[in-house]
Design a protein around this motif. Structure first.
Motif: not given
Length: 410
Positions: A135-141, A389-409
């Protein structure tokens, strides 16, 4: 996101919880072809009262849901304020995306068990409301980077090895990227290797034990050993070093990660108490804690070399010795620590190995983590899995992070 060159700000606050780093990057390309130019770095200190409250709720401390809720908002505002300062100071005409790591207050990797229970509790918690930043910067986080990796069996850490590979892979030289924050972690990049050849893990305490000792010896008046000057007056105590090395973390093979739960004020106070009969001076304990960081980094570099040698199949080229350790994080400002690391690494690793600073490559040592989360944010919106995965021990490759977008405030 369709622009050829994107302006992305990475936001991060480390385990020392001294404030927020905002790093603005110009990013072109995607995936392993990503090209990054750091535009500038801004640091915003937490107000002293806020820092005390953040440190006060960090595991294994207990807190209330009300305090946790308030800090989620207040840390979010602090991150947003530092991002806004970066926009103003660096005269950015636009910001396309932000990657916010948030403030870690608890990290429970898969090895952790609840006291008195056979239940294996796993999880990680970073606070700092991303909606307030958007909301402060006006871009997705992009935020909550670690959870997806843990959901598929990983440690959720370390996450920056993918970015280390993109930035520092080399066809002929084997490099180690060594971050020394509150916790220290390394990324081993074998010469000519692909992303699947990367080895990375937490090496143990970076500045965390040193800082805890300084706070204890000064009754909270100081928070770190400036330039390592206090430790430089002391001597290494071998019994104290051996006692510290008994921490169960050092016996664990990678993948491994640690945090304040392992090496925070509670552990440090217990370590000091166990050494009471030795009547050590504060400077001796500080020198020993500084040596602990340097020694465990060196031992971890040797462990990475051994892991690389073991997994190489017959007929493949022999491993190239580590030619360079590139150091980043707040620990680069501790001269005594760097001298201890140079001495330890010089005797145990290749005699031709050199220790470099991240700023030798155009990135301020304090800006490396923020730049990494800017890159991880770009990878997330590009649909590129960025965990290894060989670094973290995860079972597979995954997308990291959730996208928050409240629009340009604005």
């Amino acid at each position: 996101m369709a622009r050829k060159n994107r302006i992305v700000i990475g936001l991060n606050s480390g385990t020392s919880a001294d404030g927020v780093d905002a790093v603005a990057c110009e990013i072109a390309g995607r995936g392993l072809g990503m090209r990054v130019r750091v535009l500038g770095h801004v640091h915003g200190d937490y107000p002293p009262a806020l820092r005390r409250r953040v440190l006060g709720i960090m595991a294994p401390a207990r807190t209330t849901t009300e305090e946790l809720c308030r800090l989620e908002s207040e840390i979010g505002d602090a991150f947003a304020e530092t991002a806004a300062k970066a926009v103003k100071k660096l005269r950015l005409k636009r910001v396309d995306l932000i990657g916010s790591h948030g403030q870690t207050i608890c990290h429970l990797p898969p090895r952790t068990k609840k006291p008195g229970s056979s239940h294996r509790a796993t999880g990680t918690l970073q606070i700092g409301d991303a909606s307030r930043i958007a909301a402060r910067i006006g871009c997705p986080v992009v935020h909550r980077f670690r959870q997806a990796d843990m959901a598929v069996g990983g440690q959720g850490a370390p996450l920056v090895p993918w970015t280390d590979y993109v930035l520092f892979k080399d066809a002929r030289r084997t490099r180690v990227i060594q971050n020394i924050g509150g916790i220290a972690n390394l990324t081993y990049l074998p010469a000519g290797g692909g992303p699947d050849s990367v080895i990375a893990f937490d090496t143990g305490p970076g500045n965390m034990v040193i800082d805890a000792l300084v706070r204890q010896f000064t009754n909270g008046r100081k928070h770190y050993d400036a330039d390592g000057q206090w430790a430089a007056k002391g001597a290494i105590n071998e019994p104290a070093l051996r006692a510290a090395m008994k921490n169960r973390f050092f016996a664990e093979p990678p993948p491994r990660s640690c945090g304040r739960e392992d090496f925070g004020a509670v552990w440090t106070q217990s370590w000091v108490k166990s050494l009471a009969r030795h009547r050590l001076k504060p400077e001796d304990l500080l020198r020993t804690a500084t040596c602990l960081t340097a020694f465990t980094i060196t031992m971890s570099c040797m462990m990475a070399e051994e892991m690389d040698a073991v997994r190489r199949k017959r007929g493949r080229p022999r491993a190239t010795p580590i030619s360079e350790i590139i150091v980043c994080g707040g620990g680069v400002n501790n001269l005594t620590l760097l001298l201890e690391l140079e001495a330890a690494a010089g005797s145990e690793l290749s005699p031709n190995m050199r220790i470099s600073r991240m700023d030798d490559y155009g990135i301020a040592p304090e800006a490396k983590e923020g730049a990494s989360f800017a890159m991880l944010a770009a990878a997330r919106v590009d649909g590129v899995p960025a965990n290894l995965p060989q670094v973290t021990g995860a079972g597979r490759r995954v997308l990291l992070g959730s996208i928050c977008d409240v629009g340009d405030a604005r």
